[in-house]
Design a protein around this motif. Sequence first.
Motif, PDB file in Angstrom:
ATOM      1  N   UNK A  34     -45.149 -11.275 -91.710  1.00  0.00           N
ATOM      2  CA  UNK A  34     -45.168 -10.078 -92.659  1.00  0.00           C
ATOM      3  C   UNK A  34     -46.432  -9.425 -92.582  1.00  0.00           C
ATOM      4  N   UNK A  45     -48.609  -9.199 -90.611  1.00  0.00           N
ATOM      5  CA  UNK A  45     -49.105  -8.458 -89.129  1.00  0.00           C
ATOM      6  C   UNK A  45     -48.016  -7.260 -88.993  1.00  0.00           C
ATOM      7  N   UNK A  46     -46.948  -7.370 -89.370  1.00  0.00           N
ATOM      8  CA  UNK A  46     -45.949  -6.173 -89.410  1.00  0.00           C
ATOM      9  C   UNK A  46     -46.439  -5.315 -90.322  1.00  0.00           C
ATOM     10  N   UNK A  47     -46.847  -5.765 -91.423  1.00  0.00           N
ATOM     11  CA  UNK A  47     -47.180  -4.520 -92.565  1.00  0.00           C
ATOM     12  C   UNK A  47     -48.411  -3.943 -92.240  1.00  0.00           C
ATOM     13  N   UNK A  48     -49.480  -4.696 -91.941  1.00  0.00           N
ATOM     14  CA  UNK A  48     -50.719  -3.780 -91.559  1.00  0.00           C
ATOM     15  C   UNK A  48     -51.636  -4.787 -90.912  1.00  0.00           C
ATOM     16  N   UNK A  99     -44.588 -16.995 -80.475  1.00  0.00           N
ATOM     17  CA  UNK A  99     -45.035 -15.694 -80.744  1.00  0.00           C
ATOM     18  C   UNK A  99     -46.018 -15.589 -81.808  1.00  0.00           C
ATOM     19  N   UNK A 145     -49.892 -14.124 -81.483  1.00  0.00           N
ATOM     20  CA  UNK A 145     -50.180 -12.889 -82.368  1.00  0.00           C
ATOM     21  C   UNK A 145     -51.275 -13.022 -82.957  1.00  0.00           C
ATOM     22  N   UNK A 165     -34.659 -10.684 -90.556  1.00  0.00           N
ATOM     23  CA  UNK A 165     -36.079 -10.610 -89.755  1.00  0.00           C
ATOM     24  C   UNK A 165     -37.467 -10.492 -91.108  1.00  0.00           C
ATOM     25  N   UNK A 166     -38.497 -10.926 -90.562  1.00  0.00           N
ATOM     26  CA  UNK A 166     -39.599 -11.052 -91.494  1.00  0.00           C
ATOM     27  C   UNK A 166     -39.668 -12.003 -92.294  1.00  0.00           C
ATOM     28  N   UNK A 167     -38.598 -12.366 -93.209  1.00  0.00           N
ATOM     29  CA  UNK A 167     -38.710 -13.212 -94.020  1.00  0.00           C
ATOM     30  C   UNK A 167     -37.760 -14.643 -94.067  1.00  0.00           C
TER      31      UNK A 167
END
Lengths: 83, 412
Positions: free
Chosen positions: B197, B199-202, B224, B228, B355-357
């Motif tokens: 979360x 990484x995807x967020x910011x 993965x 990352x 996804x994400x959570x």
Amino acid sequence: MSSVARGRVRELMGEVMTAQGRSLPADDTADLREIGFRSLDFSELALRVEDELGDELNFDAPGLRRIATVGDVLDFIEQLQSA
Amino acid sequence: MTRRRSTALIGDDNTVVVSGKRLTWRTLHKLPQLPSPAAVLVDNGADALAALRHHAVHGTELLVATSSRVDERMREELGESGFAIVLPDGEVTPARLKRIEESGRAWLLTSGSTGRPKRIGHTLESLTTVTTDQPPRTWLLPYSPGTYAWWQVVTISLTQADQGLVVIEPHELEDWPSIAAEHGVTAASGTPTFWRQAIYRDADALADVPLEQITLGGEPVDQAILDQLREIFPKARISWIYASSEVGASIVVHDGKAGFPKSWLERTPDPDRPILSIDGDELVIRSPHHGAGLVGAVHTGDRVEYDGDRVLITGRLDSDEINVGGSKVSAGVVRNVLMGHPGVSWARVFARKAPLVGRMVAAEVVPNPALGPITDADLVQWCSSRLPDFGVPRRIKFLDEIPQKETLKSDV
């Protein structure tokens, strides 16, 4: 794999916001934090897209990126569908 | 390195940041007249730390958990087992059973094989698994109070010098990197979902946090997410930990790879080190950090598979407790809330992969035909005012009739 058009993804995003008692602005540059679109909302949107697709989105493929605006979300979902 | 077995409160003067305020363990607010044994149900991290310190100083018997994790039935069971129930507003329900406290006993809730949380007994000492001296660090504490991972982080801070804590409350989770950067967090432990979360967020905001130690646990760790994080933090030590309330911290991997080496299944037995084995496709652990009464081999309920020279842990064999990005919610609690809506005749609550959570709460509902039509938005709003965000079902499917299995049960 078929895909869900950008305009339809936007409609689904609006439905997610409405269910949370908020509304989606027409402007693609609207800031997600300001409109209150959070991770759970993003996840729900992905599920709605998956339900329309009848398939799972592949979240492993795309590289790192920043998702800060409504347009970023639409771009990202588009990218996921072509992954 | 020197090895200590003491759980003295060496960290009592360590910095503890709660809601932006810089305190220390010693200067945290005090919970007045906390009974013992007590089940302290909290809705914020600061109260949980205060309860823990009270336990550590006075040697009381304590179970601490978030109130959303403990449903009415479990509260009754706890009362019948001798626990006074302390609610977030301070209201105390005395224990139904009067008994002598088990001095120093700390109870954790864990998902049982039935899917309902069960109690596992520990002590502050058995929960303090990091006993070697640590370099000075400031730890992020994003975990839900009372979970094993939460105990791991807080015991490091309470029992070791120079181990500060920055508490992230649930409403701060979306923006934790900026809080962490502001307070100089150098070590953070979180679920893979938590890191994904962030990484995807910011990713840029995350990169601003001066992390030297990154730990992942609580969910299967995939390659993965490790890669990352390595890309963003090339110099940090990145570790993943397999830990549970039952067997404690049993697998610690620092080589940046998912899974653990297959060769660990054939290690020479050492009483200070967990022994790992596989039964069918289930991970079995014999651990020195086990909970009370769990001596010997414990079938973990976690599924493994081989990948070359590694053993990957892929998830629970069977569980009904729903883990939404590391925040756990009882499907029974959510179902009860849905069933409390006058327009609902029946509901089933389950986890849906997201996804994400990782998992989201989803539901199937049969409306009450005697009342007018209801929409999913109606039910989401109903649940939002009664459950934490992560417990609100996001995908609700309406059924025409209540499904029934051959057993005459409805699979809820």
